[in-house]
Design a protein around this motif. Structure first.
Motif, PDB file in Angstrom:
ATOM      1  N   VAL A  43       0.847  -1.185   0.000  1.00 10.48           N
ATOM      2  CA  VAL A  43       0.000   0.000   0.000  1.00 10.48           C
ATOM      3  C   VAL A  43       0.886   1.239   0.000  1.00 10.48           C
ATOM      4  CG1 VAL A  43      -1.967  -1.103   1.086  1.00 10.48           C
ATOM      5  CG2 VAL A  43      -0.221  -0.086   2.521  1.00 10.48           C
ATOM      6  N   ASN A  44       0.393   2.303  -0.621  1.00  6.73           N
ATOM      7  CA  ASN A  44       1.151   3.540  -0.789  1.00  6.73           C
ATOM      8  C   ASN A  44       0.311   4.705  -0.293  1.00  6.73           C
ATOM      9  OD1 ASN A  44       1.739   6.071  -2.602  1.00  6.73           O
ATOM     10  ND2 ASN A  44       3.618   4.867  -2.603  1.00  6.73           N
ATOM     11  N   ASP A  45       0.943   5.568   0.537  1.00  3.74           N
ATOM     12  CA  ASP A  45       0.212   6.718   1.093  1.00  3.74           C
ATOM     13  C   ASP A  45       0.506   8.014   0.357  1.00  3.74           C
ATOM     14  OD1 ASP A  45       2.783   7.189   1.878  1.00  3.74           O
ATOM     15  OD2 ASP A  45       2.359   7.353   4.017  1.00  3.74           O
ATOM     16  N   GLY A  46       1.078   7.901  -0.844  1.00  3.00           N
ATOM     17  CA  GLY A  46       1.446   9.083  -1.610  1.00  3.00           C
ATOM     18  C   GLY A  46       2.823   9.602  -1.281  1.00  3.00           C
ATOM     19  N   LYS A  47       3.476   9.030  -0.241  1.00  3.48           N
ATOM     20  CA  LYS A  47       4.804   9.467   0.166  1.00  3.48           C
ATOM     21  C   LYS A  47       5.778   8.301   0.255  1.00  3.48           C
ATOM     22  CE  LYS A  47       2.348  12.822   2.988  1.00  3.48           C
ATOM     23  NZ  LYS A  47       1.829  13.090   4.340  1.00  3.48           N
TER      24      LYS A  47
END
Length: 904
Positions: free
Chosen positions: A798-802
């Motif tokens: 999963v990626n949180d945009g950072k």
């Protein structure tokens, strides 16, 4: 380990063990054993870098030992009361001080030791290479070391009245001195020349003493007892009269004179290849035969028992081995149009001549240049074209031509991705940019990789990655948690069913913004003119700050660095009844290049001066932004506020007391020196102030007396800002392992994945990427995927945009009737039932299996009947020979198989 007030590493058993020099046996009670000290950097110690005492068979290797004994004297690394210790593959440099100091060598075989070995070390820019103590020392071997530009000479014996060292062997070492050094090979006691430090019971063989200018053996080289000089090289050095076979010819090194610092002693000693003997050297095969010579030279080359070379190198320099291919494979087809060519360097290769083109016999027309990297990017290639390439390996000895390799590009048009320069760069953040310039027919998935090293086209070697999802044009992302003053590298990776592509690399640097401490030095004395040596580094935007104090004197008349007057910080002079402190400084425009220079401080009259010098880097080239000070007529505490104007400013202060006592700074000040000249005390500290504003510096004295305090604040080149709140990476949760079943003759199951348990502590919106191996199979929190019969290991990132989470795994098993039947049979065997019951149940399942192997529909009905018979048999033993729980599991499995047979 840096800037340590005392010793870097010390081992000491507390004097509870016997001396080693006359010990008979394998190990001593109470001694340290299994000691291994390796791969450390130890710099700027107040005392020695290492003191190894009371050890049996310790190994000390691959350490970098820099600028030892800054506050006192002492050899960089020494052993004492050890048995069988080995020092090897270490680098020691910068142990210098006042010209007449003693005990300032890179290494030292100290007292009460036996079977000491000092080999394969690189020592440079110390006062001398190695000390050899003569009090109770037995069996010292010093061999195949490289010593470069030691200021005084090579060997320093001690002590003058000791004569209890035996069987010292010094052979095949190379000592090189540049033209402005006039060494004394056997270093005398410079401060007290009448106390002789001559060698005893030592044999010198096959060593090279090489001076670009001129040198002497020294007054103590002759006159020792049982000293043998035989077959040593004395180039521009007068040999001792005791030398049996003096050799004065030029060694003809490959390319001497370099003095690299912080060498990779494990894998990078080739940067010192210039000190090998060249092909024309008269000292090849001219060495005496030394038994038990260790078997290798400084560079790791094998050393024979006879016909050895003189000095630290063995074997003739040879041209490099040919390069070997990595990718694309020779003759490969369907190669991507964006492929690079890659090869492994041949042994001893220093660089590579690259040939690339469409000519089957590449020559000058295909030569694209000489380079150090082992990869070459030819740019975008043409489809359906055969390319030919060759690598010639080059070193100082010659060139080795390589074979011609070829590959052919394919017809598929793979995606093409590029990166452009980063923008919005701060100390801790930046924005990365890229573009998919050709989708290759299908929009690719894109990942940005970045880190403080270019990891090339190996995804797993990059420090950080950001999944960008599918991209067909330009894209960008913000990254945080960067480190100030660091160069970062970035590449993009694009992947779709037609192929994949890595972009070229781009780089950017975050601002330094922080002042760095280069070196500290200082001295005390009863004099009105104090001087000492300071080691100045070669960084950027430097400043040297000198802080001084005195008791019982008049005003300071000035300070000089390298003979150039320094500037008195306006307002820094503080005086309380003849107790005086002051601060001087000098900026980059007046500072010399890196080196060792003299600091001088003078006052009008009287004596008792103490002072320290600080060299800083990344300093704004202006006078200090704040200067202040205060005094007290008597007491044990002094303090003063100062207001800094720039984030990241450094405060340098000096406190003085009219009494000889302790002086300790308040936290977070760091005391850098402390002297007690006469009946007074002088101490200095540094302090970093991350956010501009008012702070208070304070000092506590051990005795009540008049005190002075001077302070100056220096600004950094770029204002330091507090780092943003670090991003917390999300945590992926791929759900629990699951089993999906399919009817007979159905091979694919539709499986819903569940990533809803994933979390992000920062509350950022998440994107979900599902992979089997390196292939992305889905995106989303609850996607449905098609999976065949078998076990599937699926990863969720999963990626949180950072940034990306660590992957989490879920195992999905897809089974049909046959697979469930096999599992049911293994479950029966695992229950370890009575033999008769087990055989009966397994027999019923074997009957089902034979029927299922035939696709006749009637056999499915017969299989169902056999399974119902199996269920009845289990039910009959339920609660008797089979526990109720186990029976229920077996019955449920059989019923599931019947269900799958019925739906097929």
């Amino acid at each position: 380990m840096e800037y340590i007030g005392g010793t870097g590493i010390t081992l000491d058993a507390g004097g509870r063990i016997v001396d080693a020099h006359d010990f008979v046996g394998d190990s001593r009670p109470g001694a340290w054993t299994n000691v291994y000290i390796a791969d450390n950097y130890i710099g700027y110690t107040g005392r020695n870098s290492m003191i190894i005492r009371d050890c049996d068979y310790a190994m000390v290797e691959y350490n970098t030992l820099a600028y030892s004994s800054r506050a006192s004297i002492g050899h960089t690394c020494y052993c004492h009361t050890t048995l069988g210790i080995t020092f090897q593959y270490n680098e020691a440099y910068g142990n210098t001080g006042d010209w007449d100091d003693k005990d300032r060598g890179g290494f030292d075989a100290d007292n009460n030791c036996k079977d000491t070995v000092i080999q394969y070390n690189y020592s440079h820019n110390n006062e001398w290479f190695c000390g050899i103590m003569k009090d109770a020392n037995m069996n010292i071997t010093i061999r195949y070391n490289l010593s470069v530009n030691e200021r005084h000479g090579a060997y320093y014996y001690g002590f003058p009245n000791d004569d209890d060292a035996y069987n010292i062997k010094v052979y095949n070492n190379t000592h090189y001195f540049k033209s402005d050094i006039t060494p004394q090979i056997i270093v005398p006691n410079i401060k007290y020349p009448d106390t002789h430090r001559d060698p005893d019971n030592t044999t010198f063989n096959n060593n090279i003493f090489y001076c670009e200018g001129s040198g002497v053996m020294g007054p103590d080289a002759e006159g020792g007892k049982n000293v043998i000089y035989n077959n040593n090289v004395y180039y521009n050095v007068t040999p001792p009269s005791e030398e049996i076979n003096p050799i004065i010819t030029d060694s003809l090194f490959v390319s001497p004179g370099v003095e690299p610092y912080n060498v990779d002693m494990r894998n990078g000693r080739d940067v010192l290849d210039g000190y090998r003997l060249s092909l024309a050297s008269p000292h090849i095969d001219a060495g005496l035969t030394i038994s038990n010579n260790g078997g290798r030279d400084f560079w790791g080359e094998p050393v024979p028992e006879g016909n050895t070379d003189i000095g630290a190198s063995e074997n003739l320099p040879t041209p490099p081995d040919p390069a070997t291919i990595v990718s694309p494979a020779n003759g490969a087809t369907d190669v991507s149009r964006t492929s690079d060519i890659n090869w492994n360097a041949g042994v001893r290769a220093a660089s590579h001549d690259v040939y690339f083109g469409t000519d089957p016999t590449p020559d000058a027309g295909e030569f694209v240049g000489n380079q150090a990297p082992t990869t070459y990017d030819p740019g975008l290639l043409t489809s359906n074209t055969t390319y030919y390439w060759a690598i010639d390996e080059v070193n100082g000895i010659g060139t080795t031509a390589g074979p011609v390799w070829s590959f052919t590009t394919g017809t598929l048009i793979t995606p093409i991705v590029t990166v452009s320069p980063a923008t919005d760069i701060t100390h801790f953040t930046a924005t990365l940019h890229g573009e998919v310039t050709d989708t290759g027919g299908e929009t690719p998935s894109v990942t940005l990789y970045y880190g403080d090293d270019d990891a090339g086209k190996v995804a797993s070697c990059w420090d950080h990655s950001v999944s960008m999802g599918t991209q067909a044009a330009t894209f960008s992302t913000d990254i945080i948690d960067l480190t100030a003053g660091t160069t970062y590298y970035c590449r993009a990776f694009a992947d779709n069913p037609t192929g994949l592509d890595w972009s070229d690399v781009t780089s950017f640097a975050t601002p330094t913004g922080q002042i760095a401490l280069d070196a500290v030095s200082g001295k005390e004395d009863k004099t009105s003119a104090l001087s000492w040596s300071h080691d100045l580094g070669g960084g950027n935007d430097r400043a040297v700050v000198v802080t001084v104090g005195t008791e019982g004197g008049d005003a300071f008349t000035g300070a000089k660095f390298n003979g150039v007057p320094m500037t008195l910080a306006d307002g820094s002079t503080q005086e309380e009844d003849n107790n005086i402190t002051a601060i001087f400084y000098m900026l980059e425009d007046k500072l010399p290049s890196a080196g060792t220079y003299t600091v001088e401080v003078k006052m009008q009259s009287r004596d008792r001066i103490g002072g320290g010098a600080f060299s800083l880097e990344n300093v704004k080239q202006e006078p200090p932004e704040a200067v202040t000070g205060t005094t007290v007529g008597g007491g044990t505490y002094i303090s003063k506020d100062i207001t800094t104007l720039t984030g990241g400013a450094w405060i340098i202060d000096v406190a003085g007391s009219g009494h000889s006592t302790s002086l300790n700074p308040d936290s977070p000040q760091v005391r850098r020196y402390w002297f007690t000249p006469g009946s007074s005390t002088v101490a200095g500290s540094t302090r970093i102030v991350p956010t501009a504003g008012m702070v208070v510096n304070g000092w506590t004295s051990g005795k009540s007396k008049r005190m002075c305090l001077s302070m100056a604040a220096f600004a950094p080149v770029a204002e330091y800002t507090d780092p943003p709140t670090p991003n917390t990476l999300p945590i992926a949760d791929a759900g629990t392992d699951k089993t999906e079943s399919v009817c007979k003759n159905v091979d694919i199951a539709s499986v819903e994945l569940d990533g809803s348990g994933s979390t992000d502590a920062d509350g950022d919106e998440l994107r979900y990427f599902w992979f089997i191996g390196y292939r992305q199979i889905a995106e989303g929190v609850n996607p449905t995927v098609e999976l065949g019969i078998g076990e599937h290991l699926i990863e969720l990132i999963v990626n949180d945009g950072k940034g990306n989470s660590e992957p989490d795994e879920v195992v999905v098993t897809v089974v049909g009737p046959m697979e469930l039947l096999d599992i049911l049979g293994r479950n029966i065997i695992d229950l370890e039932l009575q033999r008769g019951i087990e055989n009966s149940l397994v027999s019923k399942l074997d009957t089902v299996l034979k029927k299922l192997e035939d696709d006749n529909k009637k056999n499915d009905v017969a299989s169902i009947n056999s399974l119902e018979s199996f269920i009845n048999a289990v039910q009959a033993q339920r609660g008797k020979k089979i526990s109720e729980a186990d029976a229920d599991v077996l019955i449920a499995a059989a019923q599931k198989i019947i269900e799958l047979l019925s739906c097929g």
